[in-house]
Design an enzyme around this catalytic site. Structure first.
Site, short mmCIF file in Angstrom:
data_model
loop_
_atom_site.label_atom_id
_atom_site.label_comp_id
_atom_site.label_asym_id
_atom_site.label_seq_id
_atom_site.Cartn_x
_atom_site.Cartn_y
_atom_site.Cartn_z
CG HIS A 22 3.08 -4.82 9.17
ND1 HIS A 22 4.29 -4.24 9.48
CD2 HIS A 22 2.37 -3.87 8.50
CE1 HIS A 22 4.29 -2.99 9.03
NE2 HIS A 22 3.15 -2.75 8.42
CD GLU A 23 -1.13 -4.38 6.12
OE1 GLU A 23 -2.06 -3.60 6.45
OE2 GLU A 23 -0.11 -3.99 5.54
CG HIS A 26 -1.16 -0.97 10.38
ND1 HIS A 26 -0.33 -0.08 11.02
CD2 HIS A 26 -0.41 -1.51 9.37
CE1 HIS A 26 0.85 -0.07 10.43
NE2 HIS A 26 0.83 -0.93 9.44
#
Length: 219
Positions: A22-23, A26
């Site tokens: 998820h990170e 980004h």
């Protein structure tokens, strides 16, 4: 304790992947739109050690699982990694590109939920064996944690991804006012969590997503 160890073993990989990818997503999308901050910090990587937050990635999820297992009580299983540094001012079109950077994390959780769903279907339709049940449980855990992170992060509360998506979509004046809520976002989440309102909001959405996923994938 004996019953807790197998549960932690089943959940460890899905939680780690869900939070760290998820990170990383980004950072990858931020680089695509012109901000190399995460790349220069070495955060666009699949190496989980670069993303692990000792509290958010390990202690909080493990604590929730322990409470649920030992006492039959607990809340929504969630956690967080070290936030990937993004300098929105360095994006080529900061307000518009913010949407894609913010949406990247939940989108990756959606993809992982689908991947775990496919694994669940494969395990469910395979001949029973020593690894069938653990595979089913791990796949179910993968669906659950990614559904939780996707839905939670899409809530329109800054600094969650949904809040930043809202800032990107709102007219400039409203976006500026809405963005000023960011320092209060985490306290708001804590209040919603401890009052039970967060669960009331999230559980129907998570259940609906899981039902849709099982219908589409046929398991």
């Amino acid at each position: 304790m004996d019953s807790l160890i197998p549960i932690l073993a089943i959940w460890a990989l899905p939680v780690l992947l869900a939070i760290t990818l998820h990170e990383a997503a980004h950072g990858y999308v931020a680089r695509h739109f012109g901000d190399p901050t995460a790349d220069l910090a070495g955060r666009i990587t699949l190496n989980p050690l670069k993303h692990i937050d000792p509290v958010g990635t390990i202690l909080v999820p493990a604590g929730i699982l322990a409470l649920t297992t030992l006492f039959g009580a607990g809340g929504i299983l969630f956690g967080w990694a070290k936030p990937v540094p993004v300098n929105f001012g360095r994006l080529r079109n900061p307000k518009a590109d913010m949407l894609w950077v913010a949406a990247a994390g939940p989108f990756v959780n959606l993809l992982m939920a689908v991947a775990w769903g496919l694994l669940f279907r494969i395990a469910a339709t395979s001949e029973p064996g020593a690894y069938t049940l653990p595979m089913l449980k791990m796949a179910d855990a993968g669906i659950q944690i990614n559904a939780v992170l996707m839905v939670l992060n899409l809530l329109p509360i800054p600094p969650l991804d949904g809040g930043r998506i809202a800032v990107s979509l709102l007219p400039n004046r409203l976006a500026w006012r809405f963005a000023r809520l960011e320092p209060y976002g985490f306290p708001i989440l804590l209040v919603l969590l401890f009052t039970g309102i967060l669960g009331t909001i999230l559980w129907p959405l998570i259940a609906g997503f899981r039902y849709l996923l099982s219908t589409v994938l046929g398991f």
